[in-house]
Design a protein around this motif. Structure first.
Motif, PDB file in Angstrom:
ATOM      1  N   ASP A 287       0.814  -1.228   0.000  1.00 22.98           N
ATOM      2  CA  ASP A 287       0.000   0.000   0.000  1.00 22.98           C
ATOM      3  C   ASP A 287       0.842   1.271   0.000  1.00 22.98           C
ATOM      4  O   ASP A 287       0.299   2.364  -0.130  1.00 22.98           O
ATOM      5  CB  ASP A 287      -0.917   0.028   1.237  1.00 22.98           C
ATOM      6  N   THR A 289       2.680   4.074  -1.255  1.00 23.85           N
ATOM      7  CA  THR A 289       2.847   4.794  -2.516  1.00 23.85           C
ATOM      8  C   THR A 289       3.676   6.052  -2.296  1.00 23.85           C
ATOM      9  O   THR A 289       3.902   6.482  -1.160  1.00 23.85           O
ATOM     10  CB  THR A 289       1.481   5.184  -3.098  1.00 23.85           C
ATOM     11  N   LEU A 290       4.097   6.660  -3.386  1.00 24.70           N
ATOM     12  CA  LEU A 290       4.866   7.899  -3.307  1.00 24.70           C
ATOM     13  C   LEU A 290       4.055   9.010  -2.652  1.00 24.70           C
ATOM     14  O   LEU A 290       4.592   9.822  -1.886  1.00 24.70           O
ATOM     15  CB  LEU A 290       5.313   8.320  -4.708  1.00 24.70           C
ATOM     16  N   GLU A 291       2.759   9.057  -2.949  1.00 21.59           N
ATOM     17  CA  GLU A 291       1.915  10.118  -2.395  1.00 21.59           C
ATOM     18  C   GLU A 291       1.786   9.965  -0.881  1.00 21.59           C
ATOM     19  O   GLU A 291       1.871  10.950  -0.133  1.00 21.59           O
ATOM     20  CB  GLU A 291       0.541  10.059  -3.065  1.00 21.59           C
ATOM     21  N   ARG A 292       1.584   8.753  -0.384  1.00 25.12           N
ATOM     22  CA  ARG A 292       1.454   8.537   1.050  1.00 25.12           C
ATOM     23  C   ARG A 292       2.766   8.816   1.773  1.00 25.12           C
ATOM     24  O   ARG A 292       2.782   9.361   2.874  1.00 25.12           O
ATOM     25  CB  ARG A 292       0.987   7.103   1.320  1.00 25.12           C
ATOM     26  N   ASN A 339       8.587  -1.562   4.189  1.00 23.62           N
ATOM     27  CA  ASN A 339       8.780  -2.192   2.891  1.00 23.62           C
ATOM     28  C   ASN A 339      10.107  -2.951   2.798  1.00 23.62           C
ATOM     29  O   ASN A 339      10.689  -3.068   1.723  1.00 23.62           O
ATOM     30  CB  ASN A 339       8.676  -1.159   1.758  1.00 23.62           C
ATOM     31  N   ILE A 345       4.781  -2.508  -3.709  1.00 17.59           N
ATOM     32  CA  ILE A 345       4.070  -1.902  -4.833  1.00 17.59           C
ATOM     33  C   ILE A 345       4.876  -0.781  -5.473  1.00 17.59           C
ATOM     34  O   ILE A 345       4.733  -0.489  -6.660  1.00 17.59           O
ATOM     35  CB  ILE A 345       2.686  -1.390  -4.372  1.00 17.59           C
ATOM     36  N   THR A 346       5.741  -0.127  -4.698  1.00 20.10           N
ATOM     37  CA  THR A 346       6.559   0.974  -5.214  1.00 20.10           C
ATOM     38  C   THR A 346       8.023   0.593  -5.050  1.00 20.10           C
ATOM     39  O   THR A 346       8.597   0.737  -3.960  1.00 20.10           O
ATOM     40  CB  THR A 346       6.246   2.287  -4.475  1.00 20.10           C
ATOM     41  N   SER A 403       1.128  -8.297  -3.938  1.00 19.55           N
ATOM     42  CA  SER A 403       1.987  -7.479  -3.074  1.00 19.55           C
ATOM     43  C   SER A 403       1.607  -7.674  -1.609  1.00 19.55           C
ATOM     44  O   SER A 403       0.517  -8.148  -1.279  1.00 19.55           O
ATOM     45  CB  SER A 403       1.866  -5.996  -3.457  1.00 19.55           C
TER      46      SER A 403
END
Length: 610
Positions: A287, A289-292, A339, A345-346, A403
């Protein structure tokens, strides 16, 4: 017999409630004193041993009394009450708070469903905004919605108001734990070990609201770390601060830039929060992500960084003895371990994490050198077999892409990276420093119940396993194989108390490290706070540490104290108003008149008898 008046009843009730409210409020606001909470401090007889209870508490109380005496206007009061200087507290005192998990609109029904949604549905049916084949079906749908208004919407509205009050009280409960422990225990540094917020799936607006509550209500007065202090590991680095005596520090900083002095001062660090990212802040690997990641870093600080603190000592002490002495330092490593395990995922964020870990290993001091201590701050605990802690190993994966969706602990491979990589321990006695590794401790959250463990490796058993594996590999072809023994170092873990009873910590040939999973500070887990003390043993030229904890109790005690206080205050005001308005005098005269009439009746009856 006359009936007591409302004024008398209210007065009696307040006399009963007042001592209960006072006692409960006194406990809630001074609970560290009642529970004898304090940062452990070195024993006066042996600096390698910590006083974790009475002596530490008395020294903290002494510190507060000296401060009060110094602030008084009575001359020589301090020297009279405290003729001898007290024992110094540990120079590095870390207040560790786990998993506040601020909830928000997602837990309030009307925020998700709206106010009286079924009443709005009735309006749409009544104004023919919905399609129905017959009038009977339309009326039937309206009656169904009417029932839902009574049985669902009304209860959702009541639950929403209850939840809003609960969230407000929870914020102030957490704020009370932070404020009280910071006031009483006098930490030099404070960390929040992940799950600052309650969900990683909230939108931007809700994220801003919760982060605003975090800084403006729960940790009011605290500050986010400046970006310039959250450094990447490097061979040449700037210190984030200094530890120990203020006079020595001022002497050490003579001629330094004023901004640097202000940024690294002890007063500045007392206000700052060392925030660690948790799964409810940024999500697990599947879950994240770059934005989070970006919004967390804007509000709370970087995901990965290090802080180095030096303890100034007499230079002549470092020159004495062996050549392995280096200036005493505490290295704080803040690591996003969300991670470390795959699949992620990223990929770019996972690469950044592994690159950070590699740079930490590359820039670490040699295991042969003494004087440095490593504090690793993460969120997800290291791997432990089933039954060691409350949370057992658990992994789940997203069906759509495979993932990582959720994990209770790190994998064995990722955990080994902490032990053998960052801390440099080894099951091989021929490794540098005989495999003992660097002095350190690991702090994390995630498991709300908390856990205190000792990770270790038996070098003798490892050598025997390697020999057995080598012997089995040399068997002749065609011969029935013997029982296979897994080759390589085998890490084990026990509860810290069990390991201490078995004398594992510090035992020669058994390198190990303590991992403390700090119990959550949420109300249902008692408002817990962790207290880590670090001090330097100049004779052995190495850091010593000890960990303790302190809890307020479940949120019900906090609620009860404030509800009783409110009742007493409102009741006291009402009683004062009743007395001031003359109602009390009227009731008293009425009672006296009734008593007189009753007395006359009794006398009259007695005369007739005669």
């Amino acid at each position: 017999m006359t009936c007591p008046s409302p004024t008398a009843l209210l007065g009696r009730g307040l006399r009963c409630l007042l001592p209960v409210a006072f006692a409960l409020t006194l406990y809630v606001y001074l609970y560290p004193l009642f529970r004898s909470c304090a940062f452990p401090l070195p024993s006066s007889a042996d600096p390698s041993v910590a006083d974790t209870h009475r002596a530490a508490f008395l020294e903290t109380a002494r510190l507060h009394l000296r401060s009060a005496a110094d602030a008084s206007a009575v001359p020589n009061l301090t020297s009279t009450l405290f003729p001898a200087p007290g024992r110094p507290l540990a120079p590095f005192r870390l207040l560790a708070l786990g998993d506040p998990q601020l909830e928000g609109s997602s837990s309030i029904p009307i925020e998700r469903l709206g106010v009286f949604p079924h009443a709005k549905s009735i309006y749409r049916h009544a104004t023919f905004q919905t399609a129905h084949r017959t009038l009977r079906e339309r009326v039937r749908a309206m009656l169904h919605d009417l029932v839902d208004v009574l049985l669902l919407d009304m209860f959702d509205l009541a639950e929403s108001w209850r939840k809003r009050i609960d969230l407000l009280g929870n914020d102030y409960y957490l704020a009370h734990v932070y404020r009280t422990m910071r006031w009483w225990a006098r930490p030099t540094h404070v960390t929040v070990l992940g799950d600052l917020l309650g969900s990683q799936w909230i939108n931007k607006a809700e994220f801003e609201r919760r982060s605003g509550r975090f800084w403006g209500r729960v940790f009011k007065g605290a500050e986010r770390l400046p970006d310039g202090l959250m450094a990447a590991p490097a061979d040449e680095y700037d210190l984030a601060g200094f530890l120990g005596d203020d006079g020595v520090i001022r002497e050490r900083l003579q001629g330094a830039d004023d901004d640097y002095v202000a940024a690294t001062s002890a007063a500045a660090w007392e206000r700052r929060l060392i925030n660690v990212a948790g799964n409810h802040d940024i999500g697990y690997a599947g879950d994240l992500t770059l934005e989070r990641a970006a919004r967390f870093e804007r509000a709370f600080g970087k995901l990965n960084y290090e802080l180095r603190f030096e303890l100034p000592v007499n230079a002549s002490l470092a020159d004495q003895g062996s050549d392995d002495r280096i200036p005493p330092e505490v290295r704080v490593i803040v690591l996003n371990d969300m991670n470390l395990d795959t699949p992620a995922i990223t990929q770019s964020l996972q690469d950044e994490t592994y690159s950070f870990v590699n740079s930490v290993i590359r820039t670490s001091s040699s295991v042969d050198l003494r004087g440095h201590f490593t504090v690793v701050l993460t969120h997800i605990p290291l791997y432990k077999p089933v039954g060691v802690c409350v949370d057992d190993p658990f992994f789940s994966f997203h069906e759509h892409d495979g993932s990582l969706r959720e994990q209770n602990q790190l994998s064995e491979a990722a955990s080994r990276g902490f032990l053998e990589g960052i801390l440099g321990m080894s099951g091989n006695q021929k490794a540098p420093g005989r495999g003992r590794g660097r002095r350190g401790i690991i702090l994390n959250g995630h498991d709300h119940e908390g856990c205190d463990t000792w990770h270790y490796i038996n070098q003798t058993a490892t050598a025997a396993a390697d020999a057995a594996a080598s012997s089995s590999s040399s068997e002749e072809e065609g011969e029935a194989p013997k029982t296979k023994t897994k080759k390589g170092p085998q890490w084990e873990v026990r509860r810290y108390r069990q390991a201490k009873s078995a004398n594992l910590p510090g035992q020669d040939g058994v390198p190990g490290v303590r991992e403390v999973t700090v119990r959550s500070m949420m109300g249902m887990y008692g408002g817990n706070a962790g207290l880590l003390s670090l001090w330097f043993d100049e004779d052995a030229w190495e850091w010593r540490y000890e960990y303790a904890s302190c809890s307020l109790g479940t949120q019900h005690w906090w609620w009860a104290a404030h509800i009783l206080d409110l009742i007493v205050v409102v009741g006291g005001v009402a009683l004062a108003v009743m007395k001031a308005s003359g109602l009390g005098r009227m009731e008293r005269k009425k009672n006296e008149k009734m008593a007189a009439v009753k007395k006359e009746e009794v006398v009259g009856c007695a005369g007739k008898v005669r």
